[in-house]
Scaffold this active site. Sequence first.
Site, PDB file in Angstrom:
ATOM      1  N   ASN A   1     -32.954  -3.830 -11.683  1.00 55.17           N
ATOM      2  CA  ASN A   1     -31.614  -4.258 -11.308  1.00 55.17           C
ATOM      3  C   ASN A   1     -31.570  -5.005  -9.978  1.00 55.17           C
ATOM      4  O   ASN A   1     -30.875  -6.022  -9.836  1.00 55.17           O
ATOM      5  CB  ASN A   1     -30.675  -3.051 -11.241  1.00 55.17           C
ATOM      6  CG  ASN A   1     -29.237  -3.468 -11.011  1.00 55.17           C
ATOM      7  OD1 ASN A   1     -28.666  -4.190 -11.811  1.00 55.17           O
ATOM      8  ND2 ASN A   1     -28.654  -3.025  -9.909  1.00 55.17           N
TER       9      ASN A   1
ATOM     10  N   TRP B   1     -22.070 -28.247  -9.501  1.00 54.34           N
ATOM     11  CA  TRP B   1     -23.374 -27.750  -9.932  1.00 54.34           C
ATOM     12  C   TRP B   1     -24.313 -28.926 -10.229  1.00 54.34           C
ATOM     13  O   TRP B   1     -23.870 -30.007 -10.630  1.00 54.34           O
ATOM     14  CB  TRP B   1     -23.237 -26.909 -11.201  1.00 54.34           C
ATOM     15  CG  TRP B   1     -22.347 -25.716 -11.107  1.00 54.34           C
ATOM     16  CD1 TRP B   1     -21.113 -25.567 -11.666  1.00 54.34           C
ATOM     17  CD2 TRP B   1     -22.632 -24.478 -10.440  1.00 54.34           C
ATOM     18  NE1 TRP B   1     -20.599 -24.322 -11.388  1.00 54.34           N
ATOM     19  CE2 TRP B   1     -21.509 -23.631 -10.630  1.00 54.34           C
ATOM     20  CE3 TRP B   1     -23.713 -24.003  -9.692  1.00 54.34           C
ATOM     21  CZ2 TRP B   1     -21.445 -22.344 -10.110  1.00 54.34           C
ATOM     22  CZ3 TRP B   1     -23.652 -22.719  -9.176  1.00 54.34           C
ATOM     23  CH2 TRP B   1     -22.533 -21.901  -9.384  1.00 54.34           C
TER      24      TRP B   1
ATOM     25  N   TRP C   1     -24.064 -20.601 -13.048  1.00 55.67           N
ATOM     26  CA  TRP C   1     -24.370 -19.224 -13.429  1.00 55.67           C
ATOM     27  C   TRP C   1     -24.386 -19.033 -14.947  1.00 55.67           C
ATOM     28  O   TRP C   1     -25.101 -18.166 -15.465  1.00 55.67           O
ATOM     29  CB  TRP C   1     -23.365 -18.253 -12.800  1.00 55.67           C
ATOM     30  CG  TRP C   1     -21.934 -18.435 -13.257  1.00 55.67           C
ATOM     31  CD1 TRP C   1     -20.966 -19.189 -12.665  1.00 55.67           C
ATOM     32  CD2 TRP C   1     -21.312 -17.826 -14.403  1.00 55.67           C
ATOM     33  NE1 TRP C   1     -19.781 -19.109 -13.361  1.00 55.67           N
ATOM     34  CE2 TRP C   1     -19.959 -18.268 -14.426  1.00 55.67           C
ATOM     35  CE3 TRP C   1     -21.754 -16.952 -15.385  1.00 55.67           C
ATOM     36  CZ2 TRP C   1     -19.059 -17.882 -15.416  1.00 55.67           C
ATOM     37  CZ3 TRP C   1     -20.860 -16.552 -16.379  1.00 55.67           C
ATOM     38  CH2 TRP C   1     -19.533 -17.014 -16.390  1.00 55.67           C
TER      39      TRP C   1
ATOM     40  N   TRP D   1     -18.901   1.634 -13.103  1.00 50.04           N
ATOM     41  CA  TRP D   1     -18.960   0.171 -13.052  1.00 50.04           C
ATOM     42  C   TRP D   1     -18.976  -0.401 -14.467  1.00 50.04           C
ATOM     43  O   TRP D   1     -18.367  -1.438 -14.748  1.00 50.04           O
ATOM     44  CB  TRP D   1     -20.191  -0.292 -12.280  1.00 50.04           C
ATOM     45  CG  TRP D   1     -20.363  -1.788 -12.288  1.00 50.04           C
ATOM     46  CD1 TRP D   1     -21.102  -2.537 -13.160  1.00 50.04           C
ATOM     47  CD2 TRP D   1     -19.750  -2.735 -11.393  1.00 50.04           C
ATOM     48  NE1 TRP D   1     -21.002  -3.875 -12.874  1.00 50.04           N
ATOM     49  CE2 TRP D   1     -20.174  -4.024 -11.792  1.00 50.04           C
ATOM     50  CE3 TRP D   1     -18.894  -2.616 -10.296  1.00 50.04           C
ATOM     51  CZ2 TRP D   1     -19.765  -5.177 -11.135  1.00 50.04           C
ATOM     52  CZ3 TRP D   1     -18.491  -3.770  -9.644  1.00 50.04           C
ATOM     53  CH2 TRP D   1     -18.922  -5.031 -10.060  1.00 50.04           C
TER      54      TRP D   1
ATOM     55  N   GLU E   1     -22.352   4.080 -11.214  1.00 52.88           N
ATOM     56  CA  GLU E   1     -22.885   3.021 -12.068  1.00 52.88           C
ATOM     57  C   GLU E   1     -22.277   3.098 -13.466  1.00 52.88           C
ATOM     58  O   GLU E   1     -21.999   2.073 -14.104  1.00 52.88           O
ATOM     59  CB  GLU E   1     -24.408   3.106 -12.141  1.00 52.88           C
ATOM     60  CG  GLU E   1     -25.107   2.818 -10.835  1.00 52.88           C
ATOM     61  CD  GLU E   1     -24.832   1.409 -10.328  1.00 52.88           C
ATOM     62  OE1 GLU E   1     -24.842   0.468 -11.140  1.00 52.88           O
ATOM     63  OE2 GLU E   1     -24.597   1.256  -9.116  1.00 52.88           O
TER      64      GLU E   1
ATOM     65  N   TRP F   1     -22.995 -11.476 -13.429  1.00 55.44           N
ATOM     66  CA  TRP F   1     -23.307 -12.851 -13.050  1.00 55.44           C
ATOM     67  C   TRP F   1     -22.190 -13.451 -12.207  1.00 55.44           C
ATOM     68  O   TRP F   1     -22.449 -14.138 -11.209  1.00 55.44           O
ATOM     69  CB  TRP F   1     -23.566 -13.708 -14.293  1.00 55.44           C
ATOM     70  CG  TRP F   1     -25.002 -13.670 -14.716  1.00 55.44           C
ATOM     71  CD1 TRP F   1     -25.570 -12.843 -15.645  1.00 55.44           C
ATOM     72  CD2 TRP F   1     -26.068 -14.466 -14.198  1.00 55.44           C
ATOM     73  NE1 TRP F   1     -26.914 -13.078 -15.746  1.00 55.44           N
ATOM     74  CE2 TRP F   1     -27.253 -14.077 -14.871  1.00 55.44           C
ATOM     75  CE3 TRP F   1     -26.137 -15.474 -13.251  1.00 55.44           C
ATOM     76  CZ2 TRP F   1     -28.491 -14.658 -14.613  1.00 55.44           C
ATOM     77  CZ3 TRP F   1     -27.371 -16.074 -12.986  1.00 55.44           C
ATOM     78  CH2 TRP F   1     -28.528 -15.656 -13.659  1.00 55.44           C
TER      79      TRP F   1
END
Length: 458
Positions: free
Chosen positions: A334, A296, A352, A268, A265, A375
Site C-alpha cells: 500500500n 496533463w 491519474w 475507509w 482502514e 487515485w
Amino acid sequence: MSDPLILWFRQDLRLSDQAAVAAAAAQGPVIPVYVLDDAAPRQWKMGGASRWWLHHSLVSLDNSLKAKGSRLILRRGDSADVLSALARETGATRIHALHHYEPWWRNVEKAVGKRLELCLHDGGLLLPPGAVRTGTGGPYRIYTPFARALMEHMPPTPPYPTPHAIGAPDHWPASDRLEDWHLLPTQPDWAKGFSSDWTPGEAGARHNVANFIDEVGDYPEARNLPSIEGTSRLSPHLHFGELSPAYVWHRVASSGQDATIFHKELIWRDYAYLQACEFPAYGSANARAAFDALPWRDLRTAGADFAAWKTGRTGYPIVDAGMRQLWGTGWMHNRVRMIAASFLIKHLLIDWRHGARWFWDTLVDADYANNSVNWQWVAGSGVDANLFTRIMAPLSQSEKFDAAGYIREWVPELANLPDALIHDPDAHDARPRAYPAKIVGHREGRERALAAYRHIKG
C-alpha cells in the site's frame, strides 16, 4: 417440494456471515448462481488479474456448496436476462442477493427487480452507504468526521455461521463449464506466479486473517514498511466478498491488541463506497471540476514514460520495485502504491485515470470504489484528497521506510548494492549498466507539476 429460490452471487463469494445465503437456505430449495456479466460494467468489466482470482474463488465456492448438499450454477450474459430465463426454467420467482454499490450493479438490481422479486440484503460493508449522516442530514464528504460518526455504531453485528445444509431443487438447471469462460491467462500465462502468493476462496481468506492476528499490534508501523510486508493482505478477499468486513472486524478485535488503526482502514473502505454512490463517475471524472483544466501530458508524447512506469523501468528503484511486484503477483504494497501513483501523476504529469486503468487490469484487489477514491486522493482531485502540491519524493520515501530489502527482491539488477546506495544509485554513481537511468529528475518533475497546477489556479 416448494418452488426453488435463486441465490445470486456476485462479489460475495462466501457462505458464512452472508445474509442472502442464510435467508435462501431458511426458505426452501436453493439454486445458487453466478452470472458472468461483462456487458453491465462496460469499460469497468473485470481486468485480467481479477479474472484469475474469480476463477479460483468460484472453484472454492462450488466446493463449499457441494459440502452443504448444493452446487454452483454458472451462466454468462446480461444479468437480468439470465436470471429471468433461469427463473422460467426452474419455476423460481424470488431471488436473494447482497446489495452492491458499484454504479453498474445498482442499475442491474433495478432491472432485475422490475422482472422478479429481488430480496436484497446488507453485508458487504460495515454499514450501508448513507446509514450515517451529517448533522444536516446529508452524506459525509470528509473522511475524518465520517469515521468518527461510523465508529459510534461499531462494533458491527457479530457474524453468524454457515447454514448446516442448503436444500437442493428437484432438478438442477444446466450450467456452463468454468473452463469455457477462459478466465485464466494461457498465451502467455502471465499469472503463473500468483498461486504462490494467493489462495482465493473463503478458506484461504480465513487463513490469511488468522496469520494476521499476531501482527495486529505492529500494524500501525509495519504497514508502511514494504520489506517486511506489514499489511494484512486481505483486500482481494474483501473485494470478492470471501470475508465479510464484520467478520474481519471482530476477528481482529479478538486479538486483544489495539486494532484502532486497522479498523480505520475498514472504515475507509466504507467511505470509498459512499463516495462512489454519491458520485457514480468517480472512476472516470474528477470530483473537483478545476482539475478538468489541468494540462496533463498527452500519451502520444508521454507514451514511452508511461510504458516505463508500467514495466518498472523508471530509474526510481522504489517505484520500479512496486510496479514489478504488481506484475508478478497482482498486488502492490500500500505505501508503494501511493509512491508509484504520485510519481505517475506528478513526476510524469500523466493523468491519474491512465494509472487507475492499469491498476484495474493488473490488481487482484481491483475495486471500483477503493481504486477510484485512492487515485483521486493522490491526484488531489477527489472530494477529500491530498493537496496536489504535496509531491512525494520517492527516493527519500524509499529510505525513510527502509525499502532496501523490498527493492532487492523485485529489482534484481540492484541486489548487490548496499543500503546506502540502493535507494538512489544514480546519485552515487553506482547504477549498474542493466538498470535504466532516471526518466525524469526529481526537481524537474516537481517543477513541471507545480507549473501545471498554477495553470488551473489562475
